[in-house]
Design a protein around this motif. Structure first.
Motif, PDB file in Angstrom:
ATOM      1  N   ALA A  46      22.100  24.546   8.941  1.00 14.12           N
ATOM      2  CA  ALA A  46      23.047  24.734   7.842  1.00 14.12           C
ATOM      3  C   ALA A  46      24.448  24.238   8.191  1.00 14.12           C
ATOM      4  CB  ALA A  46      23.093  26.209   7.437  1.00 14.12           C
ATOM      5  N   ALA A  66      22.277  26.394   2.205  1.00 17.05           N
ATOM      6  CA  ALA A  66      21.015  26.024   2.856  1.00 17.05           C
ATOM      7  C   ALA A  66      20.078  27.227   2.919  1.00 17.05           C
ATOM      8  CB  ALA A  66      21.273  25.485   4.252  1.00 17.05           C
ATOM      9  N   SER A  95      27.631  25.050   3.951  1.00 23.46           N
ATOM     10  CA  SER A  95      26.587  25.562   4.850  1.00 23.46           C
ATOM     11  C   SER A  95      25.850  26.740   4.218  1.00 23.46           C
ATOM     12  CB  SER A  95      27.213  26.007   6.183  1.00 23.46           C
ATOM     13  OG  SER A  95      27.849  24.940   6.836  1.00 23.46           O
TER      14      SER A  95
END
Length: 272
Positions: free
Chosen positions: A143, A168, A165
């Motif tokens: 991520a 993800a 991030s």
């Protein structure tokens, strides 16, 4: 996140799914980032106002998907208290005269050529991409790499890496890498809900541009969406012109998307 009463007018589904994606992005953002970066979002009916002052992207500092003057007033007052460059996005061709009068009265001015809104239906059979670039979904353990690559591609400060991030592995989201010889060189994301999917996050490492990475990522997301019941895909990119061509627009048209309208970006006056 505040939730005033819903808009009474109909907002196009192509805008609703986009607003949902950014509302969800806010909801899953790490609280430390929300606090430190003053990340804020207000949902109004099926649209929203979103503010992330230190993000250079219009998409994170705008009003989107509103149909009534009442909602526009609420969003304008909210956004006027935020920092940074702020925008109202509107399909000028279909907006009623009273909306144009509202925009003019508040000193909002159109900036640039606007955004092209594109749409395509689900492919009837899986698409095949040929070329040197391969694609795969991002693992949750990757991520931070994904967020860093996407942020760098859009010129975000490193402090905002946790924003991208965070998507993800989250419900509704599918994140992809394009790879060359096993090395990630580009990113793409998809948010799906209610038979619609919004595509975004297309960023390629500069030295690997023009290698077909984004074409491959479009194909990967169309196939992924089809496998989970998506019927309609939507995406935005800069409106091209004779003086300012846009390869992303050309890639999308080549992948079967059609442009359905141009959305203007009306910038808030400085000091408002």
């Amino acid at each position: 996140m505040d939730r005033p009463s819903a808009s009474r007018q109909v907002v196009p589904e192509e805008d609703i799914i986009e607003a949902r994606a950014f509302i969800d992005l806010f909801m899953i953002a790490p609280q430390t980032l929300v606090d430190q970066a003053e990340f804020r979002c207000m949902q109004l009916g099926t649209g929203c106002a979103i503010s992330l002052p230190n993000a250079p992207a219009i998409g994170l500092n705008r009003i989107l998907g509103l149909a009534t003057l009442e909602d526009l007033d609420t969003a304008y007052e909210w956004m006027s208290r935020k920092a940074g460059r702020r925008y109202l996005q509107m399909n000028a061709a279909t907006a009623p005269q009273q909306t144009h009068d509202w925009i003019r009265k508040r000193g909002l001015v159109p900036q640039g050529n606007g955004w092209a809104k594109l749409r395509r239906t689900v492919p009837s059979t899986p698409l095949i991409h040929s070329g040197e670039v391969a694609t795969r979904q991002v693992k949750v353990t990757e991520a931070e790499i994904f967020g860093s690559m996407m942020g760098a591609g859009f010129g975000f400060p490193a402090s905002l890496t946790p924003l991208w991030s965070a998507i993800a592995g989250k419900e509704g989201w599918a994140c992809f890498f394009a790879e060359l010889n096993g090395k990630p060189i580009a990113t793409g994301a998809m948010y799906a809900s209610g038979g619609y999917a919004w595509l975004g996050g297309g960023a390629t490492v500069p030295e690997f541009r023009n290698r077909g990475a984004q074409k491959a990522l479009i194909t990967a997301r169309l196939n992924q969406g089809a496998s989970q019941g998506v019927q309609t895909f939507v995406v935005e990119t800069a409106q091209p012109s004779a003086d300012e061509p846009n390869i992303s627009h050309a890639n999308l048209i080549g992948a079967g998307f059609e442009q359905i309208y141009t959305r203007m970006n009306y910038r808030f006056p400085d000091g408002s």
